[in-house]
Design a protein around this motif. Structure first.
Motif, mmCIF file in Angstrom:
data_model
loop_
_atom_site.group_PDB
_atom_site.id
_atom_site.type_symbol
_atom_site.label_atom_id
_atom_site.label_comp_id
_atom_site.label_asym_id
_atom_site.label_seq_id
_atom_site.Cartn_x
_atom_site.Cartn_y
_atom_site.Cartn_z
ATOM 1 N N UNK A 14 43.072 55.109 53.475
ATOM 2 C CA UNK A 14 42.546 54.074 52.593
ATOM 3 C C UNK A 14 43.052 54.276 51.175
ATOM 4 N N UNK A 15 43.198 55.539 50.768
ATOM 5 C CA UNK A 15 43.722 55.824 49.429
ATOM 6 C C UNK A 15 45.162 55.335 49.320
ATOM 7 N N UNK A 16 45.982 55.627 50.340
ATOM 8 C CA UNK A 16 47.378 55.184 50.338
ATOM 9 C C UNK A 16 47.472 53.663 50.260
ATOM 10 N N UNK A 17 46.601 52.982 51.008
ATOM 11 C CA UNK A 17 46.601 51.521 51.002
ATOM 12 C C UNK A 17 46.218 50.993 49.628
ATOM 13 N N UNK A 40 34.107 48.819 39.449
ATOM 14 C CA UNK A 40 33.230 48.124 40.400
ATOM 15 C C UNK A 40 33.905 46.884 40.964
ATOM 16 N N UNK A 41 34.535 46.126 40.093
ATOM 17 C CA UNK A 41 35.209 44.903 40.524
ATOM 18 C C UNK A 41 36.411 45.212 41.407
ATOM 19 N N UNK A 42 37.250 46.169 40.991
ATOM 20 C CA UNK A 42 38.454 46.500 41.752
ATOM 21 C C UNK A 42 38.108 47.080 43.122
ATOM 22 N N UNK A 43 37.087 47.941 43.187
ATOM 23 C CA UNK A 43 36.681 48.524 44.468
ATOM 24 C C UNK A 43 36.219 47.445 45.431
ATOM 25 N N UNK A 44 35.463 46.466 44.901
ATOM 26 C CA UNK A 44 34.975 45.372 45.748
ATOM 27 C C UNK A 44 36.139 44.521 46.238
ATOM 28 N N UNK A 53 38.943 54.400 45.229
ATOM 29 C CA UNK A 53 39.637 53.737 44.143
ATOM 30 C C UNK A 53 40.057 54.743 43.071
ATOM 31 N N UNK A 54 39.142 55.654 42.718
ATOM 32 C CA UNK A 54 39.456 56.644 41.682
ATOM 33 C C UNK A 54 40.617 57.539 42.109
ATOM 34 N N UNK A 55 40.636 57.912 43.392
ATOM 35 C CA UNK A 55 41.741 58.735 43.892
ATOM 36 C C UNK A 55 43.066 57.971 43.792
ATOM 37 N N UNK A 59 46.459 58.808 41.289
ATOM 38 C CA UNK A 59 47.845 58.878 41.748
ATOM 39 C C UNK A 59 48.751 58.017 40.866
ATOM 40 N N UNK A 60 48.287 56.821 40.546
ATOM 41 C CA UNK A 60 49.098 55.907 39.745
ATOM 42 C C UNK A 60 49.165 56.338 38.283
ATOM 43 N N UNK A 61 48.132 57.013 37.808
ATOM 44 C CA UNK A 61 48.189 57.601 36.464
ATOM 45 C C UNK A 61 49.250 58.698 36.455
ATOM 46 N N UNK A 62 49.267 59.506 37.510
ATOM 47 C CA UNK A 62 50.266 60.572 37.624
ATOM 48 C C UNK A 62 51.683 59.997 37.678
ATOM 49 N N UNK A 63 51.837 58.840 38.342
ATOM 50 C CA UNK A 63 53.143 58.191 38.464
ATOM 51 C C UNK A 63 53.581 57.500 37.178
#
Length: 231
Positions: A14-17, A40-44, A53-55, A59-63
């Motif tokens: 789910x994190x990868x997706x 909250x909005x993005x997770x929904x 979502x945070x995970x 990853x995208x912050x790291x990228x």
């Protein structure tokens, strides 16, 4: 943003997706520079937990495709002149070295040839994300063809930011064929073993991209790239 209502495909978590969905939103410009990710909005919208979502956002912050700042949360970065100059400094160092190596052997990496063919096949109605992907694949193929694990690893560490720059170059190209033409011009001297011409054309290619990006920033003149900003 479509909810991830079905199980992750191809064995992806789910994190990868969530990472893939958010990445495509950023690279397609749906989430533009400065856009804030409201948890909250993005997770929904993604149909995932806030933990997932945070995970994904980490990853995208790291990228380099997202940025986290105190009191502002997570948002799509707005590139500064310093960001752009720094990214292109790294590109120039690595890509010139790779170009020198492959051109000295008159070696056209098959993946670069395939990426160029894909670029040339795109119609005027192609999505910009397709242009970006084949552009990225072309340059990555040249990097990897140098045969240096460290050059490839260093390039990979900044690749997301390079792609983020490419996304914002869209206003400077009316048709994918223009991008394809530039890349064919780059590959021809490589095949001919003309190192000097290959590096000169790469230099022009990178300088033009950097100049266009800098020129799109408020208060920065289009011709403000220093002659010594790339090598």
């Amino acid at each position: 943003m479509q909810p991830l209502s079905t199980p992750p495909s191809s064995g992806r978590s789910a994190v990868d997706e969530a990472v893939a969905t958010l990445r495509s939103r950023v690279l397609d410009g749906v989430l533009g520079p400065g856009a804030r990710i409201v948890e909250e909005q993005a997770a929904a919208e993604l149909g995932v937990s806030r933990h997932t979502l945070r995970a994904a956002m980490r990853q995208l912050v790291s990228d380099g495709l997202l940025r986290h700042e105190p009191h502002r949360g997570v948002h799509v970065p707005i590139l500064t002149a310093e960001d752009i100059t720094d990214v292109f400094r790294i590109r120039a160092l690595l890509e010139h070295e790779a170009m020198r190596d492959v051109a000295s052997r008159a070696y056209c990496p098959p993946d670069a040839v395939a990426a160029l063919a894909a670029l040339e096949s795109l119609g005027d109605d192609a999505g910009w994300h397709e242009v970006v992907e084949y552009d990225r694949a072309f340059h990555r193929a040249l990097i990897d063809a140098a045969g240096s694990v460290r050059i490839s690893r260093t390039y990979a560490a900044t690749e997301a930011e390079i792609v983020f720059c490419l996304v914002q170059l869209r206003p400077h190209y009316d048709r994918p064929v223009e991008v394809a033409r530039e890349h064919r011009e780059l590959l021809e001297p490589v095949a001919a073993g003309d190192v000097r011409k290959a590096q000169r054309l790469l230099d022009v290619h990178l300088r033009d991209a950097e100049r266009n990006l800098l020129g799109s920033l408020p208060g920065v003149r289009a011709g403000s790239v220093s002659p010594d900003s790339t090598t």
